[in-house]
Scaffold this motif. Structure first.
Motif, PDB file in Angstrom:
ATOM      1  N   LEU A   4      16.413 217.858  84.915  1.00  0.00           N
ATOM      2  CA  LEU A   4      14.962 217.788  84.500  1.00  0.00           C
ATOM      3  C   LEU A   4      14.384 216.957  85.585  1.00  0.00           C
ATOM      4  O   LEU A   4      13.190 216.839  85.870  1.00  0.00           O
ATOM      5  CB  LEU A   4      14.284 217.558  83.022  1.00  0.00           C
ATOM      6  CG  LEU A   4      14.651 218.911  82.394  1.00  0.00           C
ATOM      7  CD1 LEU A   4      14.557 218.580  80.765  1.00  0.00           C
ATOM      8  CD2 LEU A   4      13.838 220.051  82.625  1.00  0.00           C
ATOM      9  N   GLN A   5      15.199 215.913  85.762  1.00  0.00           N
ATOM     10  CA  GLN A   5      14.535 214.814  86.860  1.00  0.00           C
ATOM     11  C   GLN A   5      14.463 215.372  88.267  1.00  0.00           C
ATOM     12  O   GLN A   5      13.923 214.833  89.139  1.00  0.00           O
ATOM     13  CB  GLN A   5      15.517 213.701  86.776  1.00  0.00           C
ATOM     14  CG  GLN A   5      15.446 212.671  85.525  1.00  0.00           C
ATOM     15  CD  GLN A   5      16.627 211.703  85.563  1.00  0.00           C
ATOM     16  OE1 GLN A   5      17.187 211.310  86.560  1.00  0.00           O
ATOM     17  NE2 GLN A   5      17.016 210.973  84.407  1.00  0.00           N
ATOM     18  N   GLU A   6      15.349 216.369  88.512  1.00  0.00           N
ATOM     19  CA  GLU A   6      15.499 217.131  89.957  1.00  0.00           C
ATOM     20  C   GLU A   6      14.766 218.344  90.060  1.00  0.00           C
ATOM     21  O   GLU A   6      14.611 218.869  90.924  1.00  0.00           O
ATOM     22  CB  GLU A   6      16.773 216.889  90.308  1.00  0.00           C
ATOM     23  CG  GLU A   6      17.551 215.643  90.254  1.00  0.00           C
ATOM     24  CD  GLU A   6      17.049 214.515  91.266  1.00  0.00           C
ATOM     25  OE1 GLU A   6      16.388 215.117  92.322  1.00  0.00           O
ATOM     26  OE2 GLU A   6      16.908 213.537  91.015  1.00  0.00           O
ATOM     27  N   ALA A  13      18.591 226.985  83.726  1.00  0.00           N
ATOM     28  CA  ALA A  13      19.784 228.195  84.189  1.00  0.00           C
ATOM     29  C   ALA A  13      20.830 227.313  84.209  1.00  0.00           C
ATOM     30  O   ALA A  13      22.011 227.672  84.190  1.00  0.00           O
ATOM     31  CB  ALA A  13      18.967 228.708  85.227  1.00  0.00           C
ATOM     32  N   LEU A  14      20.818 225.896  84.987  1.00  0.00           N
ATOM     33  CA  LEU A  14      21.969 225.439  85.392  1.00  0.00           C
ATOM     34  C   LEU A  14      22.789 224.720  84.301  1.00  0.00           C
ATOM     35  O   LEU A  14      23.903 224.587  84.267  1.00  0.00           O
ATOM     36  CB  LEU A  14      21.711 223.965  86.547  1.00  0.00           C
ATOM     37  CG  LEU A  14      21.125 224.422  87.780  1.00  0.00           C
ATOM     38  CD1 LEU A  14      20.683 223.137  88.597  1.00  0.00           C
ATOM     39  CD2 LEU A  14      22.361 225.193  88.634  1.00  0.00           C
ATOM     40  N   ARG A  23      22.156 215.078  77.760  1.00  0.00           N
ATOM     41  CA  ARG A  23      22.435 213.931  78.871  1.00  0.00           C
ATOM     42  C   ARG A  23      22.287 214.703  80.266  1.00  0.00           C
ATOM     43  O   ARG A  23      21.596 214.449  81.296  1.00  0.00           O
ATOM     44  CB  ARG A  23      23.681 213.138  78.635  1.00  0.00           C
ATOM     45  CG  ARG A  23      23.491 212.041  77.781  1.00  0.00           C
ATOM     46  CD  ARG A  23      24.510 211.295  78.222  1.00  0.00           C
ATOM     47  NE  ARG A  23      25.670 211.687  78.031  1.00  0.00           N
ATOM     48  CZ  ARG A  23      26.570 211.782  76.829  1.00  0.00           C
ATOM     49  NH1 ARG A  23      25.795 211.253  75.568  1.00  0.00           N
ATOM     50  NH2 ARG A  23      27.693 212.067  76.856  1.00  0.00           N
ATOM     51  N   ILE A  24      22.961 216.044  80.225  1.00  0.00           N
ATOM     52  CA  ILE A  24      22.940 217.058  81.479  1.00  0.00           C
ATOM     53  C   ILE A  24      21.612 217.471  81.524  1.00  0.00           C
ATOM     54  O   ILE A  24      21.073 217.540  82.732  1.00  0.00           O
ATOM     55  CB  ILE A  24      24.103 218.194  80.984  1.00  0.00           C
ATOM     56  CG1 ILE A  24      25.435 217.615  81.222  1.00  0.00           C
ATOM     57  CG2 ILE A  24      24.045 219.154  82.003  1.00  0.00           C
ATOM     58  CD1 ILE A  24      26.538 218.294  80.777  1.00  0.00           C
ATOM     59  N   LEU A  25      20.841 217.896  80.549  1.00  0.00           N
ATOM     60  CA  LEU A  25      19.680 218.582  80.608  1.00  0.00           C
ATOM     61  C   LEU A  25      18.540 217.482  81.147  1.00  0.00           C
ATOM     62  O   LEU A  25      18.044 217.785  82.153  1.00  0.00           O
ATOM     63  CB  LEU A  25      19.327 219.168  79.243  1.00  0.00           C
ATOM     64  CG  LEU A  25      18.034 219.981  79.342  1.00  0.00           C
ATOM     65  CD1 LEU A  25      18.062 221.356  80.388  1.00  0.00           C
ATOM     66  CD2 LEU A  25      17.779 220.658  78.211  1.00  0.00           C
TER      67      LEU A  25
END
Length: 284
Positions: free
Chosen positions: A247-249, A257-258, A241-243
């Motif tokens: 990826l949307q932004e 990296a984030l 979910r985080i990834l």
């Protein structure tokens, strides 16, 4: 002017492990507060110290601390000692030290013997970071819950145990930890029958079970930290979910990296997941 409170470490077995400074402090104070006055009298007699004694133990320390602080405020100096080792380390005295500090009284440590530190110094395990767990719970179920909580601890950790429960404690540990997990059992440190047993949990437990002498005395048990958990090649739902949000932004490179910084997951694993997610998105 107020007197002082001295927190004085005493020998844990060998009477020679008593510093000149500690001896001088006990000779100079007006009163010695002791966990067991009968025990401390033997130490004082050995060194020719004759000072008034008062009891301060786990059943009276809250009330006794009030009286001791009043005496210090009147100008007297008090030494706090335990039966053996450094006071307050799994021994009485914390309410007295807290109350003294709250009233602006100088509290001075007089360092010396400590079973925990002595055992750590010869254990051969990393000590740049360790935790001390005091005495373990008395019931098997509570001990096993404690050991389950320690399974993921990557640093060295230690606890005290009594002769009555040392075998049961190690058996409960063996029910939770791998048989090959390294431990050190330090028994009767600085005393005549000092024993340092180290090896796998299975080896040390077998020794304790087989040798009655290994179930006598006072014990420090030290356990190696567990190896770091290996990162899975699969990412969790939360990591996914985080990834996906990143990826949307962001570009793949920035998003990965984030995500590494946020989740601690391996970069390669997250990068492969990001490529797969973009592929899924492009096929829609």
């Amino acid at each position: 002017m107020y007197g002082k409170l001295y927190v004085v470490a005493t020998p844990i077995g060998n009477l020679a492990d008593f510093s000149f400074r500690a001896l001088e402090v006990l000779k100079q104070v007006d009163l010695i507060a002791a966990e067991d006055t009968r025990h401390v009298k033997m130490l004082l007699s050995h060194y020719g110290v004759n000072k008034p004694l008062t009891s301060l133990h786990q059943h009276n320390e809250d009330k006794a601390s009030l009286g001791l602080v009043e005496r210090i405020q009147q100008g007297q100096s008090v030494a706090l000692v335990s039966d053996a080792g450094t006071p307050i380390i799994s021994d009485p005295g914390l309410p007295l030290v807290r109350l003294a500090r709250q009233h602006g009284i100088d509290v001075t440590p007089i360092p010396g013997a400590c079973a925990l530190i002595a055992a750590l110094s010869v254990a051969g395990l990393p000590t740049s970071r360790f935790s001390f767990e005091g005495f373990l719970p008395r019931t098997a179920s509570a001990r096993r819950e404690f050991f389950r909580d320690k399974l993921s601890d990557e640093s060295t950790w230690a606890f005290y145990e009594s002769s009555h429960r040392i075998q049961a404690a190690l058996e409960d540990m063996a029910a939770v930890f791998p048989a090959e997990h390294r431990i050190v059992v330090a028994r009767e440190i600085t005393k005549l029958h000092e024993t340092i047993a180290d090896g796998s949990l299975a080896e040390v437990l077998a020794r304790v079970q087989a040798d009655e002498n290994m179930r006598k005395g006072e014990f420090v048990v030290i356990a190696a930290g567990s190896p770091p958990a290996e990162k899975s090649d699969q990412i969790s739902d939360a990591e996914r979910r985080i990834l996906a949000l990143l990826l949307q932004e962001c570009s793949i490179k920035t998003a990965v990296a984030l995500a590494v910084e946020i989740t601690g997951q391996r970069k390669k694993t997250l990068y492969q997941a990001a490529l797969a997610m973009q592929g899924e998105s492009g096929n829609r």
